[in-house]
Design a protein around this motif. Structure first.
Motif, short mmCIF file in Angstrom:
data_model
loop_
_atom_site.label_atom_id
_atom_site.label_comp_id
_atom_site.label_asym_id
_atom_site.label_seq_id
_atom_site.Cartn_x
_atom_site.Cartn_y
_atom_site.Cartn_z
N GLY A 93 4.80 -9.49 17.15
CA GLY A 93 4.18 -9.92 15.90
C GLY A 93 4.07 -8.83 14.85
O GLY A 93 3.23 -8.92 13.95
N LEU A 94 4.92 -7.83 14.94
CA LEU A 94 4.83 -6.70 14.01
C LEU A 94 5.29 -7.05 12.59
O LEU A 94 5.07 -6.27 11.67
N PHE A 95 5.93 -8.19 12.42
CA PHE A 95 6.37 -8.58 11.08
C PHE A 95 5.33 -9.44 10.39
O PHE A 95 5.46 -9.75 9.21
N GLY A 96 4.30 -9.85 11.11
CA GLY A 96 3.21 -10.63 10.51
C GLY A 96 3.66 -11.98 10.00
O GLY A 96 4.66 -12.53 10.45
N GLY A 97 2.93 -12.47 9.03
CA GLY A 97 3.21 -13.79 8.46
C GLY A 97 4.37 -13.75 7.48
O GLY A 97 5.05 -12.75 7.32
N PRO A 98 4.56 -14.88 6.78
CA PRO A 98 5.69 -14.99 5.87
C PRO A 98 5.54 -14.22 4.57
O PRO A 98 6.50 -14.00 3.85
N GLY A 103 1.88 -7.95 -1.41
CA GLY A 103 2.53 -8.73 -2.45
C GLY A 103 1.56 -9.08 -3.57
O GLY A 103 0.36 -8.81 -3.49
N PRO A 104 2.06 -9.73 -4.64
CA PRO A 104 1.23 -10.04 -5.80
C PRO A 104 -0.06 -10.81 -5.48
O PRO A 104 -1.07 -10.59 -6.12
N ASP A 105 -0.02 -11.68 -4.50
CA ASP A 105 -1.23 -12.43 -4.14
C ASP A 105 -1.89 -11.89 -2.88
O ASP A 105 -2.72 -12.56 -2.28
N GLY A 106 -1.51 -10.69 -2.47
CA GLY A 106 -2.00 -10.12 -1.22
C GLY A 106 -3.16 -9.16 -1.43
O GLY A 106 -3.88 -9.22 -2.43
N GLU A 107 -3.32 -8.29 -0.46
CA GLU A 107 -4.41 -7.32 -0.47
C GLU A 107 -4.24 -6.30 -1.59
O GLU A 107 -3.13 -6.05 -2.05
N ARG A 108 -5.34 -5.72 -1.96
CA ARG A 108 -5.31 -4.65 -2.95
C ARG A 108 -4.83 -3.36 -2.26
O ARG A 108 -5.33 -3.01 -1.18
N GLY A 111 -4.34 3.86 -1.71
CA GLY A 111 -3.52 5.06 -1.63
C GLY A 111 -2.22 4.94 -2.39
O GLY A 111 -1.78 3.85 -2.77
N PHE A 112 -1.61 6.09 -2.60
CA PHE A 112 -0.40 6.18 -3.42
C PHE A 112 0.76 5.36 -2.85
O PHE A 112 1.41 4.60 -3.57
N VAL A 113 1.03 5.50 -1.56
CA VAL A 113 2.19 4.83 -0.96
C VAL A 113 2.04 3.31 -1.05
O VAL A 113 2.99 2.60 -1.39
N GLU A 114 0.85 2.80 -0.78
CA GLU A 114 0.63 1.35 -0.88
C GLU A 114 0.73 0.88 -2.33
O GLU A 114 1.21 -0.23 -2.58
N HIS A 115 0.30 1.69 -3.28
CA HIS A 115 0.45 1.32 -4.70
C HIS A 115 1.93 1.24 -5.09
O HIS A 115 2.32 0.34 -5.83
#
Length: 154
Positions: A93-98, A103-108, A111-115
């Motif tokens: 399950g390392l790829f998670g959901g679809p 993404g735009p409607d996902g989590e905030r 940190g720099f890399v996630e931004h």
């Protein structure tokens, strides 16, 4: 495109280009021709770099552990190992959901890399173009540097 589908495409492409490169090396070793090695190696090198980019994108988005991310990257070095990695990662399950976590409607992002990844996912076409340019530049530099083992020293 879901993270799982994107990774699956590049993991399979990496496997196919390994097969092409190995076939070209066998044909050269059999004395038939060495003309296939350069294009097969070039295609494989480009797909290898692209697979590495996709692996890092998923590593960040899915918050893989360091060992998992390194194993994903390392699987591209061993011929045909991207397929077993992809199958095991999918089973775990390392790829998670679809949807992409960042993404735009996902989590905030934090940190720099996630931004950076969130920006990439918000601007997919521009990001594809920029990533394509970056991979092409890296590929061109590597071609300019030459093969890892000089042709006359084997």
């Amino acid at each position: 495109m879901s993270p799982r589908v994107l990774f699956r495409i590049f993991a399979f492409a990496e496997l196919v280009t390994w097969a092409g490169l190995i076939t070209a090396l066998i044909v050269r070793g059999a004395g038939v021709t060495d003309a296939l090695v350069r294009p097969a190696g070039g295609i494989h090198g480009f797909v290898f770099l692209s697979y590495c980019v996709v692996t890092v994108l998923l590593w960040v988005d899915r918050r893989w552990k360091v060992g998992t991310g390194l194993l994903g990257l390392g699987s591209a070095i061993i011929p045909f190992a991207t397929l077993p990695f992809e199958l095991v990662a999918d089973k775990k399950g390392l790829f998670g959901g679809p949807n992409w976590r960042l993404g735009p409607d996902g989590e905030r992002p934090r940190g720099f890399v996630e931004h950076v990844l969130a920006w990439i996912l918000k601007h997919p076409w521009l990001s594809i173009l920029l990533l394509l340019v970056a991979v092409t530049a890296a590929f061109t530099i590597l071609l300019w540097l030459g093969p890892p083992i000089p042709m006359g020293d084997h």
